[in-house]
Enzyme design. Sequence first.
Site, PDB file in Angstrom:
ATOM      1  N   LYS A   1     -14.317  17.536  10.901  1.00  0.00           N
ATOM      2  CA  LYS A   1     -15.282  17.422  12.000  1.00  0.00           C
ATOM      3  C   LYS A   1     -15.568  18.815  12.544  1.00  0.00           C
ATOM      4  CE  LYS A   1     -14.277  12.688  12.708  1.00  0.00           C
ATOM      5  NZ  LYS A   1     -12.949  12.168  12.498  1.00  0.00           N
TER       6      LYS A   1
ATOM      7  N   GLU B   1      -5.911  -3.284  -1.355  1.00  0.00           N
ATOM      8  CA  GLU B   1      -6.345  -4.441  -0.564  1.00  0.00           C
ATOM      9  C   GLU B   1      -7.482  -5.208  -1.240  1.00  0.00           C
ATOM     10  OE1 GLU B   1      -5.655  -1.452   0.496  1.00  0.00           O
ATOM     11  OE2 GLU B   1      -4.816  -1.413   2.519  1.00  0.00           O
TER      12      GLU B   1
ATOM     13  N   TRP C   1     -19.927  15.896  10.630  1.00  0.00           N
ATOM     14  CA  TRP C   1     -18.929  15.615   9.607  1.00  0.00           C
ATOM     15  C   TRP C   1     -19.194  16.398   8.326  1.00  0.00           C
ATOM     16  CZ3 TRP C   1     -17.852   9.613   9.346  1.00  0.00           C
ATOM     17  CH2 TRP C   1     -17.354   9.199  10.593  1.00  0.00           C
TER      18      TRP C   1
ATOM     19  N   THR D   1       0.858  -1.189   0.000  1.00  0.00           N
ATOM     20  CA  THR D   1       0.000   0.000   0.000  1.00  0.00           C
ATOM     21  C   THR D   1       0.892   1.236   0.000  1.00  0.00           C
ATOM     22  OG1 THR D   1       0.001   0.019   2.386  1.00  0.00           O
ATOM     23  CG2 THR D   1      -1.803  -1.164   1.324  1.00  0.00           C
TER      24      THR D   1
HETATM   25  P1  AMP Z   1      -4.947   2.599  -3.186  1.00  0.00           P
HETATM   26  O1  AMP Z   1      -4.891   1.419  -2.312  1.00  0.00           O
HETATM   27  O2  AMP Z   1      -3.682   3.371  -3.230  1.00  0.00           O
HETATM   28  O3  AMP Z   1      -5.439   2.233  -4.543  1.00  0.00           O
HETATM   29  O4  AMP Z   1      -5.998   3.607  -2.558  1.00  0.00           O
HETATM   30  C1  AMP Z   1      -7.303   3.207  -2.275  1.00  0.00           C
HETATM   31  C2  AMP Z   1      -8.108   4.398  -1.812  1.00  0.00           C
HETATM   32  O5  AMP Z   1      -8.241   5.349  -2.882  1.00  0.00           O
HETATM   33  C3  AMP Z   1      -9.532   4.073  -1.444  1.00  0.00           C
HETATM   34  O6  AMP Z   1      -9.632   3.533  -0.156  1.00  0.00           O
HETATM   35  C4  AMP Z   1     -10.210   5.423  -1.575  1.00  0.00           C
HETATM   36  O7  AMP Z   1      -9.967   6.235  -0.448  1.00  0.00           O
HETATM   37  C5  AMP Z   1      -9.473   6.024  -2.753  1.00  0.00           C
HETATM   38  N1  AMP Z   1     -10.272   5.832  -3.972  1.00  0.00           N
HETATM   39  C6  AMP Z   1     -10.119   4.902  -4.923  1.00  0.00           C
HETATM   40  N2  AMP Z   1     -11.019   5.074  -5.908  1.00  0.00           N
HETATM   41  C7  AMP Z   1     -11.772   6.145  -5.575  1.00  0.00           C
HETATM   42  C8  AMP Z   1     -12.871   6.837  -6.160  1.00  0.00           C
HETATM   43  N3  AMP Z   1     -13.382   6.482  -7.331  1.00  0.00           N
HETATM   44  N4  AMP Z   1     -13.386   7.890  -5.491  1.00  0.00           N
HETATM   45  C9  AMP Z   1     -12.890   8.289  -4.309  1.00  0.00           C
HETATM   46  N5  AMP Z   1     -11.837   7.695  -3.712  1.00  0.00           N
HETATM   47  C10 AMP Z   1     -11.297   6.633  -4.331  1.00  0.00           C
END
Ligand code: AMP
Length: 550
Positions: free
Chosen positions: A447, A339, A452, A194
């Site tokens: 917040k 994940e 929120w 990650t």
């Molecule tokens: P990653 O593991 O780096 O791909 O990041 C995943 C995170 O990216 C998710 O938990 C979201 O917070 C954000 N994310 C992915 N796709 C979207 C989307 N279409 N809109 C908003 N947030 C997103």
Amino acid sequence: MSEYQKSPLMGQMMSKPLLISSIIEHADRFFGQNEIVSRRVEGDIHRYNYSECHQRAKKLANAFQQLGIKIGDRIGTLAWNGYRHLEAYYAVSGSGAVLHTINPRLHPEQIAYIVNHGEDQYLLFDITFLPIIKAIAEHCPLIKGFVMMCDRDRLPTDGSIPNLLCYEDLINANSDEFEWPLFDENSASSLCYTSGTTGHPKGALYSHRSTILHSLASAMPDGLNVSARDSVMPVVPMFHVNAWGLPYSAPLTGAKLVFPGPHMDGKSLYELFEQEKVTFSAGVPTIWLGLLTYVVQNNLTFSTFKRTVIGGSACPPAMMKTLRHTYGIEVVHAWGMTEMSPLGTAGTLQAKHMSMSEAEQEAVLVKQGHAIYGVDMKIVDDSGKELPWNGITYGNLLVKGPWIISSYFKHEGGDVLEDGWFPTGDVATIDADGYMQITDRSKDVIKSGGEWIGTIDLENVAMSHPDVLQAACIGVFHPKWDERPLLLVVKKPGVNIDKQELIAFYEGKIAKWWTPDDVVFIDALPLGATGKILKNKLRDQFKDYHLPTA
Ligand code: AMP
């Protein structure tokens, strides 16, 4: 698996394991002549087909066998989207080893940490990343060899890298006679860490089974909708969650693959779109921002580009509108995470939406969408109580499914599931039709007076202003409300907008108390290794910011 009941009457179907090697075998047998086109690091265009890719993957698999690589061993890659990286995807996982894709945009120290934590034995890298290899080589004692993905004549001869091997030498020295081994489909196939904005990055360890199921489900019409009639350009990098599975789902369906390599500026991408008749692409919003800027400035249109998946962060509705209305490109807003392999949801319409007005359809499409088959989701409050699907109530988003992690690599962070569900760290609403909309990352929510405020809505409004290029909203300290929204804006070049005008622009578009208290214009927003805005950096930068008091 073993924890499930066994029926006295088992089905009588072949128990062929779901293995990644079967994808490239299928592509070779049934779509052998379909092309894979790559803009190489060297700048030129490389062109071959699935049969040739399969042959070279088998040669590479033989090479790894000779190097002593065994089932379960890890091999790292630091590479762009290109044909050699694709060969490694199949050679490594296909032979039972684990492909560890590493994000080269991370700090070298983090890269070394990841290589060591993954216990990678070999590291394949593109020429571009030679300086990273030089920086980390002495800190990666487990690496037996660094494989530079190029011809011998490009290899440095100064001896600066220990145990340096040449990729094309490994290919040339080996036969393409290789029988892909059969093993348990639950065996690990690839590893991706990650982005880890806090603490050390943690590894998501995918299996053959999870990868195949994800590829099948994500390729479906209401997912990425990939077929043998498509020319697919994954702009999302192969080092970040397997380019959203496209290196698997494209060959699985027989689609032509087009790889942009490191050249992801608007001009280079546009040229590839046109030359290679790309019909479908996938990337994060910042990529499309660059492409659109180039296309608008040069008064261009797309001749074949029909559909794109946008995800990774929220797709601003204004961007979706421009792509749809000005360029006739269907936008599928998708959500997922490392994940989750990554795909969880996709925003596509159903039959009942087809008679709706354009505006009503867009209100559906801007959401992150419905779960694709295989993924289940729910929203809960802080005590874990499930919340209603009414499109208004928001809560912590939890997911489960066969391509969602059960624990991080080496059980880092312990047991991460809550009652069998994976907590995503996102905050979302789900409407009565099951369409999910992310309102924020839980750590980015503002917040204000105990209530929120979701920052994505605030950013989307700002981004719909014609003078705004990019916007990010963060919470900053407020003596009365604890936190209030501060809007950070990058203006389009040559425009002259002021903060009062921008704040007035919010009127009638959101609840009045959500309106940002102040606006700061900045030159650029800090982006992380996967193209997401680094809000923690912005929060740090503006932690002492004094909001105007009414
Ligand atoms: P990653 O593991 O780096 O791909 O990041 C995943 C995170 O990216 C998710 O938990 C979201 O917070 C954000 N994310 C992915 N796709 C979207 C989307 N279409 N809109 C908003 N947030 C997103």
